[in-house]
Design an enzyme around this catalytic site. Structure first.
Site, PDB file in Angstrom:
ATOM      1  N   ARG A  52      10.228 -11.544   7.212  1.00 32.80           N
ATOM      2  CA  ARG A  52       9.253 -10.495   7.557  1.00 32.80           C
ATOM      3  C   ARG A  52       9.969  -9.201   7.916  1.00 32.80           C
ATOM      4  NH1 ARG A  52       7.528 -10.283  12.516  1.00 32.80           N
ATOM      5  NH2 ARG A  52       7.268 -12.536  12.731  1.00 32.80           N
ATOM      6  N   TYR A 105     -10.869   8.476  -0.043  1.00 33.24           N
ATOM      7  CA  TYR A 105     -10.998   7.167  -0.698  1.00 33.24           C
ATOM      8  C   TYR A 105     -11.949   6.267   0.115  1.00 33.24           C
ATOM      9  CZ  TYR A 105      -9.753   2.566  -2.426  1.00 33.24           C
ATOM     10  OH  TYR A 105      -9.812   1.306  -2.953  1.00 33.24           O
ATOM     11  N   ASP A 177      -2.424  10.950   1.346  1.00 34.66           N
ATOM     12  CA  ASP A 177      -2.584   9.872   0.369  1.00 34.66           C
ATOM     13  C   ASP A 177      -2.245  10.502  -0.988  1.00 34.66           C
ATOM     14  OD1 ASP A 177      -3.518   8.084  -1.551  1.00 34.66           O
ATOM     15  OD2 ASP A 177      -5.165   7.378  -0.285  1.00 34.66           O
ATOM     16  N   LYS A 202      -1.707   1.560  -8.238  1.00 40.33           N
ATOM     17  CA  LYS A 202      -2.138   2.502  -9.265  1.00 40.33           C
ATOM     18  C   LYS A 202      -0.935   2.953 -10.102  1.00 40.33           C
ATOM     19  CE  LYS A 202      -5.923   1.782  -6.985  1.00 40.33           C
ATOM     20  NZ  LYS A 202      -6.412   2.636  -5.919  1.00 40.33           N
TER      21      LYS A 202
END
Ligand SMILES: *Cc1c(COP(=O)(O)O)cnc(C)c1O
Length: 384
Positions: A52, A105, A177, A202
């Site tokens: 992690r 978004y 963003d 994306k």
């Protein structure tokens, strides 16, 4: 990794981050499927101790992400939403306030309005392209100015340098963003933004085959804050997907250039159709953000939105299209057509959505790598 400072950006995509496996010289960084590592000296620290907290495959990806955006640090997350959540939680606490664009978004809208408010983190939505409105929304407890440019789905362009100057004047941290332009066309940290965030699902990934997020920071101190929350919450990207994302990034320049060229052709064609009432693409000189985006970015991206004359027409196009895939998401090599009012922006209440221009006549197009003429003909046939 090369030391040359003269390298062109396209070259840097392949050679500025981790370009070889340090162990074998392999051109593909292996997937190190280890959850834990032997500690040679139990009283000391070593780079990799637990999966992690750190992993060589993810590290290679994170170095590449940092390099792509000229950041001091990069971090990979399980999704774009995990990246946004981590960035906000790293810098906001109960009693704080942030300012965000109104046509943000849909998932970020949900995060702010449904989750962060429960922790007494307040927000004000403003027109992010109107700096007077942004300044007017600043409160004594405001900590973050969140930007999204070009915005989703209306491709509204924010003046980033001016926003950063305003944020600095009021002591706010700036976050953006940057999913729509990708680091290929916009490197916000170079413009003074503190934190840049991506849905790597994306354009960065580019092949519609993974969900991932990225955060890049301007300084190591900001990076340390992101790392601490990533490690604390365990929101990092898994190893198979880290490898897949590294692979996708290798073709970023070829994809972005080709997809943008086709997007420009599709947008110009749409503008001439009698059944199209509005085309939102910042690469059209008629777009209100055209001059600003030309100054702050090196391209316009491959996402277009358009409004058609009737709801029936919008539905007909989506039912009839053959090459365009009707789906959520964008940025892949396959062209995608989406219906924001029912998909990405369904979380925004109807009156607000309509006021924003996200009507049931609005279609969003993400242009892929198919031949542009084929894409245009498919649209022409579907619309009739
Ligand atoms: C898709 C998207 C997100 C969310 O990313 P996920 O990878 O789906 O979690 C955030 N912002 C923008 C602009 C997006 O397009």
């Amino acid at each position: 990794m090369s030391d040359s400072q003269e390298m062109k950006y396209d070259t840097s995509i392949l050679h500025r981050g981790a370009d070889r496996d340090p162990y074998t010289g392999g051109l593909s960084i292996p997937i190190y499927n280890a959850s834990t590592y032997h500690q040679k000296d139990v009283t000391g620290k070593q780079e990799f101790e637990y999966g992690r907290s750190g992993n060589p495959t993810r590290k290679a990806l994170e170095e590449t992400l940092a390099a792509l955006e000229h950041g001091s640090n990069g971090y990979a997350f399980a999704s774009g939403m995990a990246a946004i959540t981590t960035a906000l939680l790293a810098f906001l606490k109960a009693g704080d306030h942030l300012i965000a664009p109104r046509d943000i978004y849909g998932g970020t809208y949900r995060l702010l309005t449904k989750l962060l408010v429960n922790f007494n983190i307040a927000h004000t939505f403003v027109d992010g392209t109107d700096l007077h409105a942004v300044e007017g929304a600043i409160l004594p407890n405001s900590k973050v100015l969140f930007l999204e440019s070009p915005s989703n789905p209306l491709l509204r362009v924010t003046d980033i340098k001016a926003s950063v100057a305003l944020a600095k004047k009021h002591g706010l941290l700036t976050m953006i963003d940057n999913t729509f332009l990708s680091p290929y066309f916009l490197r916000p940290l170079d413009l003074g933004v503190d934190i840049s965030i991506h849905s790597a699902t994306k354009f960065l990934g580019g092949h519609s085959d993974l969900i991932a997020g990225a955060v890049m920071t301007r300084t190591p101190e900001l990076g340390a804050s992101i790392y601490s929350i990533q490690n604390m919450c365990g929101s990092m990207l898994g190893l198979q997907d880290s490898w897949l994302l590294l692979r996708g990034i290798k073709t970023l320049s070829a994809r972005m250039n080709a997809q943008q060229n086709s997007a420009q052709r599709v947008a110009e064609w749409l503008r001439k159709q009698s059944w199209v009432t509005d085309v939102y693409y910042p690469g059209l000189p008629s777009h209100p953000g055209y001059q600003i985006i030309k100054e702050q970015a090196s391209g316009f991206g491959a996402v277009i939105s358009c409004t058609v004359d009737t709801t029936e027409r919008a539905l007909r196009i989506m039912r009839n299209a053959k090459l365009w895939t009707v789906a959520v998401s964008l940025g892949g090599v396959e062209s995608i057509m989406s219906y924001p009012c029912r998909m990405s922006h369904a979380a925004i209440p109807l009156p607000e959505r309509e006021a924003l221009g996200i009507t049931d006549r609005l279609i969003r197009l993400s242009v892929g790598l198919e031949d542009a003429q084929d894409l245009i003909e498919d649209l022409a046939k579907s619309a009739l």
